[in-house]
Write an enzyme that holds these catalytic residues in place. Sequence first.
Site, PDB file in Angstrom:
ATOM      1  N   THR A 173       0.886  -1.164   0.000  1.00  0.00           N
ATOM      2  CA  THR A 173       0.000   0.000   0.000  1.00  0.00           C
ATOM      3  C   THR A 173       0.921   1.209   0.000  1.00  0.00           C
ATOM      4  O   THR A 173       1.286   1.713  -1.051  1.00  0.00           O
ATOM      5  CB  THR A 173      -0.946   0.003   1.216  1.00  0.00           C
ATOM      6  OG1 THR A 173      -0.206  -0.293   2.398  1.00  0.00           O
ATOM      7  CG2 THR A 173      -2.047  -1.013   1.045  1.00  0.00           C
ATOM      8  N   LYS A 206       3.825  -7.422   3.665  1.00  0.00           N
ATOM      9  CA  LYS A 206       3.619  -5.985   3.510  1.00  0.00           C
ATOM     10  C   LYS A 206       3.211  -5.365   4.849  1.00  0.00           C
ATOM     11  O   LYS A 206       2.700  -6.045   5.747  1.00  0.00           O
ATOM     12  CB  LYS A 206       2.557  -5.681   2.457  1.00  0.00           C
ATOM     13  CG  LYS A 206       1.156  -6.026   2.893  1.00  0.00           C
ATOM     14  CD  LYS A 206       0.135  -5.109   2.253  1.00  0.00           C
ATOM     15  CE  LYS A 206       0.378  -3.703   2.700  1.00  0.00           C
ATOM     16  NZ  LYS A 206      -0.648  -3.233   3.661  1.00  0.00           N
ATOM     17  N   THR A 227      -3.259  -3.505   7.542  1.00  0.00           N
ATOM     18  CA  THR A 227      -1.869  -3.520   7.202  1.00  0.00           C
ATOM     19  C   THR A 227      -1.110  -4.795   6.944  1.00  0.00           C
ATOM     20  O   THR A 227      -0.612  -5.016   5.875  1.00  0.00           O
ATOM     21  CB  THR A 227      -1.112  -2.796   8.296  1.00  0.00           C
ATOM     22  OG1 THR A 227      -1.717  -1.550   8.409  1.00  0.00           O
ATOM     23  CG2 THR A 227       0.318  -2.623   7.943  1.00  0.00           C
ATOM     24  N   GLU A 265       7.011   3.735   9.446  1.00  0.00           N
ATOM     25  CA  GLU A 265       6.698   5.115   9.096  1.00  0.00           C
ATOM     26  C   GLU A 265       7.650   6.078   9.788  1.00  0.00           C
ATOM     27  O   GLU A 265       7.657   6.189  11.013  1.00  0.00           O
ATOM     28  CB  GLU A 265       5.271   5.422   9.497  1.00  0.00           C
ATOM     29  CG  GLU A 265       4.298   4.549   8.758  1.00  0.00           C
ATOM     30  CD  GLU A 265       2.896   4.699   9.268  1.00  0.00           C
ATOM     31  OE1 GLU A 265       2.016   4.110   8.650  1.00  0.00           O
ATOM     32  OE2 GLU A 265       2.695   5.391  10.270  1.00  0.00           O
ATOM     33  N   ASN A 314       1.448  10.593   9.297  1.00  0.00           N
ATOM     34  CA  ASN A 314       0.132  10.213   9.794  1.00  0.00           C
ATOM     35  C   ASN A 314      -0.808  11.384   9.987  1.00  0.00           C
ATOM     36  O   ASN A 314      -2.012  11.204  10.112  1.00  0.00           O
ATOM     37  CB  ASN A 314       0.284   9.427  11.098  1.00  0.00           C
ATOM     38  CG  ASN A 314       0.759   8.029  10.815  1.00  0.00           C
ATOM     39  OD1 ASN A 314       0.041   7.241  10.230  1.00  0.00           O
ATOM     40  ND2 ASN A 314       1.996   7.737  11.191  1.00  0.00           N
ATOM     41  N   SER A 352      -4.447  16.131   4.011  1.00  0.00           N
ATOM     42  CA  SER A 352      -4.613  17.582   3.909  1.00  0.00           C
ATOM     43  C   SER A 352      -3.872  18.117   2.697  1.00  0.00           C
ATOM     44  O   SER A 352      -3.258  17.386   1.959  1.00  0.00           O
ATOM     45  CB  SER A 352      -4.126  18.258   5.189  1.00  0.00           C
ATOM     46  OG  SER A 352      -2.800  17.871   5.461  1.00  0.00           O
TER      47      SER A 352
END
Lengths: 413, 413
Positions: free
Chosen positions: A159, A186, A197, A284, A408, A413
Amino acid sequence: MPVGNIAPPDIIHAIEGVEIGITAAGVRYKDRDDLVVFRLSETASVACVTTTNKCCAAPVLLVREHLQQLAGSDKSARYLLINTGNANAATGEEGYRRALQTCKALADKVEVEVNQVMPFSTGVIGEVINSEAIINGLDNCLASLSQDNWLSAANAIRTTDTIPKVASTSVVVDEAISYKVTGISKGAGMIRPNMATMLGYVATDAPIAQHLLQQMLVELTNQSFNRITIDGDTSTNDCCVLIATGDNQANLIDSTQHPHYQVLYQALKEVFLRLATLIVRDGEGATKFITVKVTGGKTVEDCCDVAYAVAHSPLVKTAFFASDPNWGRIVAAVGYSGAENLDADQVSVTLDDVAICTRGQLDPSYTEEQGQEVMSRPEITINIDLGMGEATDTVYTCDLSHEYVSINADYRS
Amino acid sequence: MPVGNIAPPDIIHAIEGVEIGITAAGVRYKDRDDLVVFRLSETASVACVTTTNKCCAAPVLLVREHLQQLAGSDKSARYLLINTGNANAATGEEGYRRALQTCKALADKVEVEVNQVMPFSTGVIGEVINSEAIINGLDNCLASLSQDNWLSAANAIRTTDTIPKVASTSVVVDEAISYKVTGISKGAGMIRPNMATMLGYVATDAPIAQHLLQQMLVELTNQSFNRITIDGDTSTNDCCVLIATGDNQANLIDSTQHPHYQVLYQALKEVFLRLATLIVRDGEGATKFITVKVTGGKTVEDCCDVAYAVAHSPLVKTAFFASDPNWGRIVAAVGYSGAENLDADQVSVTLDDVAICTRGQLDPSYTEEQGQEVMSRPEITINIDLGMGEATDTVYTCDLSHEYVSINADYRS
């Protein structure tokens, strides 16, 4: 930027009895591989573990149902149907209906029972899945079936993973016999832009009895995918599948006492651990890969509690991001871990080879320079000795960076 | 920047029987108030709860020992001795010896038993405390004893808190009788630059029997200080003290059935809740104050599990920082909360008055604009209805911002 060595293996072993087809079905994005079909040989054993999240996704419910139905029959799972782009989670009855619909479509095409198809979805949560796109993509997927598609499949199930995750090894179990193990996974945060996830698919050409395979998968998962944490969030779609395609009944591995068991288990463990730690390395915003190794516990549970408390602590993780040897935060996390057998005055902490805290107090040999130096390494092991016994456990995590918050917080935005 | 209304009350009621002295003793920094002494009347009842962190600090051990010794005697706690600048945590036997030394010095000066002095420390972890500075500061502290020092004390016990935390109220329990309640707290993250964190001191001039007071404190703490979370880290030094100085035996509140109990309890709860939520409002990097209210649970434990899972989730917290109505993250956190009685298809989520998810699916009336609007508010309530029963629980938290990472990553560099 992923941390450390994240390259796919030079040799990715094909696994006899496992073919993989891939296509760009347009589930969410156009012109991006997003649909994968695994075809398994008729005699393959298949084991599966699924998320403990009670708000699990529709395909997870279906996988559980299908496996239960198969357990009472003489048939086995023949197809895995995996899509990315949409997790089909929090989609209620409609989501369930659509997941079932895709399984039926595939089952009809390849002439198996619907419960021989295992569906897996990953991607955004809460949106109705484009099941029509999946169904329309099946022909292309089936047309591309090949034993050599592992790396392409690892790419297709991504993803927001920045790297494909593949591991492969082979092992000699006997003078005359060797087996191969290959897997893909993944995941990059527990849920990144709501991406539900973790997925893992590992296959071996060894012959392993179904009941033993399931037991091995649980154990292997507990030592790998269940020992990593990025942000502590458990997704609604986590699944891991272990496939054994070997058909040699004379060498069937059907108990942990079988002479081939141990060496094969170690090879599988190596692949599982690599697939799991690749997820952390691709975590991340990760800038550091951290191993939390707890020794000297009275029980494994105590060690696990302590390791997770440290690995989850935002304060510990930000300290590592800052390369700050802030050992008080580690000791505090040990203290609130909930471990039953714990004596603050027995706890020792070293970072790699630097003793920081010895039996609850600052180590007399410790210098701030040593601490700074070790903390600036991209890969660090936090060794925590509880001084209470012989048990041990290990958890893998990464640091908490500005980038984590950005990823995150800012994606929509 | 603290979130919302964080001003001290206009009227801070003095509590008869509680005098507070303050001085700049130089425990860590020069010319900054860092030492506080509470003198309690001889007849005061004193209750205390301490951190569950097993690596708790030396003063916490001493408080527990002293309270245990007093429980078997006819004497009560007469002095609280609080320093900031050094938490005296992870300091081993030497830390214990020094904490005891400061208690003895105060006890000798004021002619009480050493176990009538309760020591509390907050500040940096792992450094030997400057007990000499504390002892040298005692005379100044005692010379400044006054009933009107609550606000100054709230300032003096700060570590990296950006605001003093005070709450005060009065309550009429009877036509002829009213009582006052005043308290202070400190804390801004569970441990900020290793600051061992939460302290709370609340006093009332109501007469409350010792055994009931302890029971009330446990209950009040569970509904306030134990229902807030910033980063999920539990400090080594957390303590909360409740003092009742009233001496009127005719009106002694000695059971929950006493006619004055309920109304007094509510006044205390108001003060506790204000002191606890002020900590969240002053949370590290907080830009939003978030109330997680769980209703419709089968048990309070289920509601508490769900509320904490949501309040702890870094993904939920970053979504709030970004004003992103990322409800999938909330549902996922509900799912992995560990709550026993949970059905994904019964879970509904509203943000303030905006229905987002109804019985496990996106609410048909929901629009992205509504979501954006509500998420941009500085104070938001996440209402989660589990649809399983009548139980309810509430937890208070803040968002996770870049500033949190900066504060916790950069302070020593």
